[in-house]
Design a protein around this motif. Sequence first.
Motif, short mmCIF file in Angstrom:
data_model
loop_
_atom_site.label_atom_id
_atom_site.label_comp_id
_atom_site.label_asym_id
_atom_site.label_seq_id
_atom_site.Cartn_x
_atom_site.Cartn_y
_atom_site.Cartn_z
N THR A 2 0.74 -1.14 -0.10
CA THR A 2 0.03 0.02 0.16
C THR A 2 1.03 1.16 -0.04
OG1 THR A 2 -0.15 0.00 2.30
CG2 THR A 2 -1.76 -1.15 1.16
N ASP A 3 0.47 2.26 -0.45
CA ASP A 3 0.92 3.50 -0.45
C ASP A 3 0.58 4.17 0.69
OD1 ASP A 3 2.01 6.07 -1.19
OD2 ASP A 3 1.73 5.86 -3.07
N GLU A 4 1.61 4.50 1.58
CA GLU A 4 1.24 5.02 3.01
C GLU A 4 1.10 6.51 3.11
OE1 GLU A 4 3.69 3.07 5.77
OE2 GLU A 4 2.92 1.01 5.08
N ARG A 5 1.76 7.40 1.94
CA ARG A 5 1.71 8.59 1.94
C ARG A 5 0.41 9.23 2.32
NH1 ARG A 5 4.16 8.00 -3.44
NH2 ARG A 5 6.15 7.25 -2.76
N VAL A 6 0.37 10.42 3.00
CA VAL A 6 -0.84 11.12 3.38
C VAL A 6 -0.91 12.32 2.21
CG1 VAL A 6 -2.02 12.56 5.19
CG2 VAL A 6 -0.60 10.48 5.70
N GLU A 7 -2.06 12.31 1.75
CA GLU A 7 -2.47 13.52 0.83
C GLU A 7 -2.21 14.70 1.76
OE1 GLU A 7 -5.77 13.62 -1.62
OE2 GLU A 7 -6.00 11.20 -1.55
N THR A 11 -1.19 18.55 -3.09
CA THR A 11 -0.84 17.66 -3.86
C THR A 11 -1.43 16.38 -3.31
OG1 THR A 11 1.54 18.50 -4.09
CG2 THR A 11 1.04 16.20 -4.91
N SER A 12 -2.39 15.78 -4.51
CA SER A 12 -3.17 14.66 -3.96
C SER A 12 -2.08 13.40 -4.37
CB SER A 12 -4.25 14.56 -4.99
OG SER A 12 -4.21 14.24 -6.37
N LEU A 13 -2.67 12.33 -3.92
CA LEU A 13 -1.88 11.18 -4.50
C LEU A 13 -1.96 10.88 -5.94
CD1 LEU A 13 -0.33 8.72 -3.01
CD2 LEU A 13 -2.45 7.51 -2.74
N ALA A 14 -2.89 11.08 -6.57
CA ALA A 14 -3.09 11.14 -8.06
C ALA A 14 -2.20 11.99 -8.90
CB ALA A 14 -4.68 11.28 -8.45
N ASP A 15 -2.09 13.23 -8.08
CA ASP A 15 -1.06 14.09 -8.92
C ASP A 15 0.30 13.53 -8.74
OD1 ASP A 15 -2.99 16.08 -9.43
OD2 ASP A 15 -2.75 17.21 -7.55
N GLU A 16 0.69 13.20 -7.72
CA GLU A 16 1.90 12.66 -7.21
C GLU A 16 2.32 11.60 -8.22
OE1 GLU A 16 4.64 11.07 -3.72
OE2 GLU A 16 2.80 11.98 -3.01
N ARG A 17 1.26 10.40 -8.22
CA ARG A 17 1.45 9.32 -9.30
C ARG A 17 1.50 9.88 -10.67
NH1 ARG A 17 -2.83 6.22 -7.89
NH2 ARG A 17 -4.31 7.27 -9.21
N ALA A 18 0.62 10.73 -11.20
CA ALA A 18 1.06 11.35 -12.55
C ALA A 18 2.43 11.96 -12.58
CB ALA A 18 0.05 12.20 -12.75
N GLU A 19 2.80 12.63 -11.85
CA GLU A 19 4.25 13.19 -11.98
C GLU A 19 5.32 11.96 -12.22
OE1 GLU A 19 5.60 16.32 -12.33
OE2 GLU A 19 3.49 17.20 -12.25
#
Length: 161
Positions: A2-7, A11-19
Motif C-alpha cells: 500500500t502507499d502510506e503517503r498522506v495527501e 498535492t493529491s496522491l493522484a497528482d504525485e502518481r501522475a508526476e
Amino acid sequence: MTDERVEGPSTSLADERAERLMEVFDLVGPLYRRVHRKVEQGMPAEGLSVGVRAVLDLLRAQGPMTVPQMGRARALSRQFVQRMVNDAARHGLVVDVANPAHRRSSLIRLTEEGRAAIGAVRARELALLRQVDGGLTMTDVDACLRVLGALHTLFHDIDVP
C-alpha cells in the motif's frame, strides 16, 4: 503493498502518481530509441531492418496475420507494415497465403528462413538482456509490465495513421 503517503493540501496522491508516470515516459522514449539503434547495429548479420524484425517477431508470437491486423497489434500504419512485409517477402522471410476469412486480405506467415532469422535475432537480444542486473527481481519486472500495461490501456484507442 500500500502507499502510506498522506495527501497534503496541495498535492493529491493522484497528482504525485501522475508526476511519477511522467518520469516513466521520460525514460521510455530515450530507451526505445537507444534499443532501436542497438538492434539496427546487430541486424546486418541477418539482413533485417528494425521494422522487418518487428513483423517477424509478431508473426512468430501470433502466427499468420493480415497486414491490417499487424498494424493494429503494434500501433503502426498499415502502409508501414505493408512496406516491411514486402521487404521481408523479397528476402524470402514471409509468404502470403490464402485467408479463409477474407479473400482480398491474405494472411502473412513466416517461412522457415524467416523463423530462423527471427530466432537468431531473439537469441542475440536475450543474451544481451541477460546482462541486466541492478538487483532487479522478477517482482520488479512484473511491476514494470503492470505499469506499462496500464499506460498502454489508457492510450489504446489512439489511432495510428
